[in-house]
Scaffold this motif. Structure first.
Motif, PDB file in Angstrom:
ATOM      1  N   LEU A  70      53.279  30.471 -12.611  1.00 17.97           N
ATOM      2  CA  LEU A  70      52.683  31.770 -12.237  1.00 17.97           C
ATOM      3  C   LEU A  70      52.433  31.840 -10.730  1.00 17.97           C
ATOM      4  N   VAL A  81      48.294  39.030 -17.062  1.00 14.41           N
ATOM      5  CA  VAL A  81      49.286  38.161 -17.711  1.00 14.41           C
ATOM      6  C   VAL A  81      49.020  38.227 -19.216  1.00 14.41           C
ATOM      7  N   ALA A  95      46.592  31.493 -16.162  1.00 13.96           N
ATOM      8  CA  ALA A  95      46.392  32.810 -15.546  1.00 13.96           C
ATOM      9  C   ALA A  95      45.081  32.829 -14.765  1.00 13.96           C
TER      10      ALA A  95
END
Ligand SMILES: *Cc1c(COP(=O)(O)O)cnc(C)c1O
Length: 393
Positions: A70, A81, A95
């Motif tokens: 990410l 997300v 996330a």
């Protein structure tokens, strides 16, 4: 009884280590090269070949890999997300580490995977809450999710797809391996996964730019790795990288484990089939399939749901098995949004993700690992038959 002998106990998982790993570990220790060495490169090359991808980047854990997958795309504050409501906490935390908001999506009761029917609604919610950047797909207990449907929704939403392949090594979708089905796939080598490096992970991708970023970000954000410098100190720091490298002892263990993976997978598949067969005659339990639609499982474990005709609670069944020396696991003891950290931070409530909550409350995972044989599977089957026979309607 050797130190490794569990007597009559059937354990959920056990690392399968022997002289092959010991010899390579010894080789690393005597070489004095503990990081930045050739075992990491060899392990990456062998792993990339196994999965069928251009690039495999070794990292310190699957969690580190999910975070970097990410971070490398610049996911950050203001971004959202999508994460399945039933998964290992690492998928959601990845996330959070980026400062992005995980938006949960409920699962399909037949497979435990993110439900493509519910995905458009999650996309709409994610867009209200921020800029949707990625969909995290978790191949639940090693059975690949419905990737065609998910990739279609992701493409339309302008989001990337990151696969959490922690339990999905060698699993396939339409004949293609997990780890090749999205932008990147993240694998785990924690002790009770299919293979171990003690702790460790791998990120697979066909995207050369992403692989390059991942290599920088796993090592502080240096533009040049140690081996690429022509003189000491010849580097710049071009990004906020982390210390997420895999060390040489871990990589050496990985090289030895990968050589055994075919044999491990054969035993897993055989145990899974034997246990499915043994449980077919047990009423009060419904087993999860090893294949569904275009997906074929990696046989991480056999998950079973207690049906309404079972008069015992899930915890009572687990306790009865434990007292007979049979260890089980829960995937997972609760839906992720209802654990305190997420429930408090985002105000999630009971009933929001009903399927994930039902699966979390009513399923038991049974071991099928290569440390067990088909006799062990028969023993699990007859234990469940005895425990449930007297207590079903
Ligand atoms: C084990 C696991 C992880 C975390 O892996 P680590 O290597 O321990 O960081 C993430 N996701 C899933 C689905 C897992 O099973």
């Amino acid at each position: 009884m050797s130190a490794h002998d569990d007597g009559n106990r059937i354990t959920f998982g056990r690392p399968m280590l022997d002289d092959a790993e010991s010899a390579l570990i010894q080789q690393v220790l005597s070489s004095g090269r503990l990081v930045h060495g050739s075992f990491t490169k060899d392990f990456e090359a062998a792993f990339a070949a196994r999965v069928g991808v251009a690039h495999a980047v070794a990292v310190s854990s699957c969690t580190a890999g999910l975070h970097l997958a990410l971070h490398a795309q610049g996911v950050g504050p203001g971004d959202t997300v999508i994460v399945p409501a039933l998964t290992h906490v690492a998928t959601g935390h990845a996330a959070e580490y980026c400062g992005a908001r995980p938006v949960f999506c409920d699962i399909d009761p037949a497979t435990g995977n993110i439900d493509p029917v519910k995905l458009p609604e999650a996309v709409a919610r994610a867009r209200q809450l921020g800029r949707l950047r990625a969909i995290m797909v978790v191949h639940f207990l090693g059975l690949p999710a419905d990737m065609a449907a998910i990739n279609e929704v992701a493409a339309a939403a302008g989001a990337t797809v990151i696969e959490d392949c922690a339990l999905a090594i060698d699993a396939t979708y339409e004949g293609r391996k997990a780890g090749t089905l999205g932008l990147a796939g993240c694998f785990s080598f924690y002790p009770v996964k299919h293979i171990t490096t003690i702790e460790g992970g791998m990120v697979t991708t066909d995207d050369a730019d992403l692989a390059h970023s991942l290599r920088q970000l796993r090592a502080f954000g240096y533009d040049k790795a140690l081996g690429e410098r022509s003189k000491p100190g010849q580097y710049d720091i071009v990004a906020l990288g982390y210390n997420y490298r895999m060390n040489e002892v871990e990589a050496a263990v990985g090289v030895a484990q990968l050589a055994k993976l075919d044999a491990f997978q054969e035993k897993r598949a055989r145990n899974f089939a034997a246990l499915t067969h043994a449980l077919a005659s047990v009423s009060g339990l419904a087993t999860y399939p090893a294949a569904h639609g275009k997906s074929v499982s990696s046989h991480y474990c056999l998950n079973a749901m207690l049906t309404p005709e079972c008069r015992l609670s899930r915890d009572e069944v687990v306790a009865a098995l434990t007292s007979r020396g049979i260890e089980t696991s829960l995937h997972y003891p609760g839906s992720l949004p209802l654990f305190s950290y997420y429930a408090k931070k985002y105000g999630h409530r009971v009933g929001e993700f009903p399927v994930a909550e039902r699966v979390a409350a009513n399923t038991i995972s049974f071991p099928v690992g290569p440390h067990l044989d088909t006799d062990n599977m028969s023993r699990v089957g007859s234990a469940l038959f005895d425990i449930l026979a007297a207590r079903t309607a």
